[in-house]
Each structure stands twice: as structure tokens, then as C-alpha cells.
Write an enzyme that holds these catalytic residues in place. Structure first.
Site, PDB file in Angstrom:
ATOM      1  N   SER A 101      23.290   8.462  60.594  1.00  0.00           N
ATOM      2  CA  SER A 101      23.677   7.240  59.884  1.00  0.00           C
ATOM      3  C   SER A 101      25.182   7.033  59.812  1.00  0.00           C
ATOM      4  O   SER A 101      25.633   5.919  59.543  1.00  0.00           O
ATOM      5  CB  SER A 101      23.097   7.254  58.466  1.00  0.00           C
ATOM      6  OG  SER A 101      23.746   8.220  57.660  1.00  0.00           O
ATOM      7  N   LYS A 125      27.945   8.566  52.793  1.00  0.00           N
ATOM      8  CA  LYS A 125      28.169   7.193  53.264  1.00  0.00           C
ATOM      9  C   LYS A 125      29.643   6.839  53.036  1.00  0.00           C
ATOM     10  O   LYS A 125      30.414   7.613  52.489  1.00  0.00           O
ATOM     11  CB  LYS A 125      27.287   6.185  52.503  1.00  0.00           C
ATOM     12  CG  LYS A 125      25.799   6.477  52.532  1.00  0.00           C
ATOM     13  CD  LYS A 125      25.164   6.317  53.903  1.00  0.00           C
ATOM     14  CE  LYS A 125      23.675   6.662  53.849  1.00  0.00           C
ATOM     15  NZ  LYS A 125      23.069   6.673  55.209  1.00  0.00           N
TER      16      LYS A 125
END
Length: 299
Positions: free
Chosen positions: A78, A157
Site C-alpha cells: 500500500s 500511511k
């Protein structure tokens, strides 16, 4: 099953410390007196010997991991192309304040995340409505079981939206406070088709960009043919970022389960700021290591 290593270290530190302390308070003097009267050394019971030997070692490890830096391994794609599967990173544990091991409550405030920071945090769960219509966090992305316990997982993230920001996404376009975030195309993603993560991006024609996120310029990938992401605002994410929350996204924008799916990341879930790749493991079929990534500062 997810194991909280910090909680295990804290538990062992307390256990060994208590055993050692109890021995010193109640048993050590008697054992010493017996040794002096008999002229023969009285060995320590094995639990005390273990506690005395291991307590300082585990305490030092706990303090270093909790307040200085902690290693993590990237488990998914990701954050590609910035961070890859198998990258081992270090996370600065005092960038955003000192926190209690295992409980994660803040002991000392030392700053807040900035736009563009790559952060590690405890996954908060998906926003669902319970039987009374109250918003709750659940591990069930479908929300069929709004009370499904959220596992204690650490996710990574990039910070996109700060408290009070107005965030909008329209497909591949990102807007912050009404201004579109610029991105310069670098070219097609280049990778090893033998690796599943690379093969997915090559199959769907991923392109790499330099995104200008405030003062941070970082790599970002788009592959619109793969899966259209959720737009913001949506049912889980209002346009304005709430106080004490952050909007976070993966750099692999079309292959990241992030704030667009489960809402803002609460400040109390922060673990630290990722800052360094110390090992990039790719496995025996891919040359073992990616030497070009090792030793790099994370931007």
C-alpha cells in the site's frame, strides 16, 4: 492472532522486577545468613536467578522500543513505491510525544504530525453504526457485525489531512482546502514481474508521480484501471477533518485501504514517525536484498 510485543515486554519487565524485589525484601537476608553460618554458598532459586539476569536487559529493550525507536516490517504494497513489501524500517517513537508502553496514552507532548509525514499507528477499525445508530469502530468492513473486535495491528500511511482541513478526492485528484495537490508524472512503474506486488502494478499499468504535498515531495503511484478508490467526503469521512484526527492515505493510491475506507485516524492511535529503511528483504528468488533501498531516509 496479533501479538502486542510491547505489552509482552512490559509484562515480563514487571514480572521479573517483582520477583527480584520480593527476593531482596524477604528472602535474600535469610539466605545470606544461612551461608555465613554454614560456610557454604547458598545458591539463588532459579526464578530469582533468571529475574536478576533478565530484568535489566528486558527493561533496556522496553525503554528503547517505547521511547526511542522501534523496528517494523512493511507487510503490504500500500505504500509502494516509497516503501515495499519486506522493507524493515525504524520508527521514531518520540516525534509526537512520549507514550506509555502497551497502553499508548501520552505522557509528554512533543509535537504533532505534519502534512506529508509517514506515520505508524494502531488500526482504529471501520466506522459502523450499531443497533442504536451510534457510530462505533469494527473490524468488519461490511459492518454486518458492528461489534467485531478490532485487532491490535500497526498500520503505516502518509498524513494527508490535518485537523480542520477540508479534504476532497475525486478519483485520482486530491484537493486540500480547495486547492488541487500537484503531481508530476515520472513514467510507467518499473518492477520485477516475478513478484506479486510488482506484477499487479505492471498488469494494471501503474504510473509513478512526484506528489507535492506542501513542503514534502514524495513518490506516489496511480493505477486507475485497477480499482476506483472511495471519494471524500463519504459516509465514513466528512469533508472537514475533525479535531484530534488525521486523514492518512497510502502512496499506492489505488491499492490502499486507508482513511477513504475507514475514516480519520485518531491522534491517540499514533505510534510514531517512520524515518529510515535499514533492511530491504526481497527473498531468494529476487536477489535477497534491494541494496538501492537500504540506508535511505523515508520522505
Amino acid at each position: 492472532m496479533d501479538f502486542d510485543f510491547s505489552a509482552i515486554l512490559l509484562g515480563l519487565t514487571v514480572l521479573f522486577g517483582v520477583v527480584w524485589l520480593l527476593d531482596r525484601l524477604f528472602f535474600y537476608k535469610a539466605r545470606k545468613a544461612r551461608a555465613e553460618s554454614s560456610g557454604a554458598e547458598q545458591p539463588e532459586p532459579w526464578p530469582v536467578d533468571w529475574a536478576r539476569s533478565l530484568f535489566p536487559v528486558i527493561l533496556v529493550v522496553l525503554l528503547l522500543r517505547s521511547f526511542v525507536a522501534e523496528p517494523f516490517r512493511i507487510p503490504s504494497g500500500s505504500m509502494m513505491p516509497t516503501l515495499d513489501v519486506g522493507d524493515f524500517i525504524l520508527v521514531n517513537k518520540f516525534s509526537y510525544g512520549l507514550r506509555m508502553p502497551a497502553f499508548n496514552n501520552k505522557l509528554l507532548d512533543m509535537g504533532e504530525p505534519k502534512r506529508g509525514d509517514v506515520v505508524v499507528f494502531r488500526f482504529p477499525g471501520y466506522v459502523c453504526a450499531d443497533e442504536n445508530g451510534k457510530a462505533v469502530r469494527s473490524a468488519d468492513i461490511t459492518c454486518q457485525d458492528p461489534h467485531a473486535p478490532v485487532p491490535g495491528q500497526n498500520w503505516i500511511k502518509r498524513v494527508i489531512g490535518l485537523p480542520g482541513d477540508r479534504i476532497e478526492t475525486r478519483g485520482s485528484e486530491l484537493y486540500i482546502n480547495g486547492e488541487r495537490v500537484g503531481a508530476d508524472e515520472i513514467g510507467p512503474y518499473k518492477g520485477n514481474p516475478n513478484r506479486p506486488e510488482d506484477r499487479l502494478m505492471l498488469t494494471y499499468g501503474a504510473k509513478v508521480y512526484t506528489e507535492h504535498l506542501g513542503s514534502v515531495n514524495h513518490l506516489m503511484a496511480q493505477m486507475p484501471a485497477y480499482s476506483p478508490p472511495m471519494d471524500i467526503p463519504n459516509a465514513a469521512v466528512p469533508s472537514e477533518v475533525p479535531k484530534g484526527c488525521y486523514i492518512v492515505m497510502g502512496d499506492n493510491r489505488n491499492n490502499s485501504t486507508d482513511s477513504r475506507w475507514w475514516g480519520c485516524m485518531p491522534e491517540q492511535n499514533l505510534v510514531g514517525k517512520a524515518f529510515f529503511v535499514w533492511l530491504a528483504w526481497r527473498g531468494p528468488s529476487n536477489g535477497f536484498f534491494d541494496w538501492s533501498k537500504m540506508g535511505k531516509v523515508i520522505h
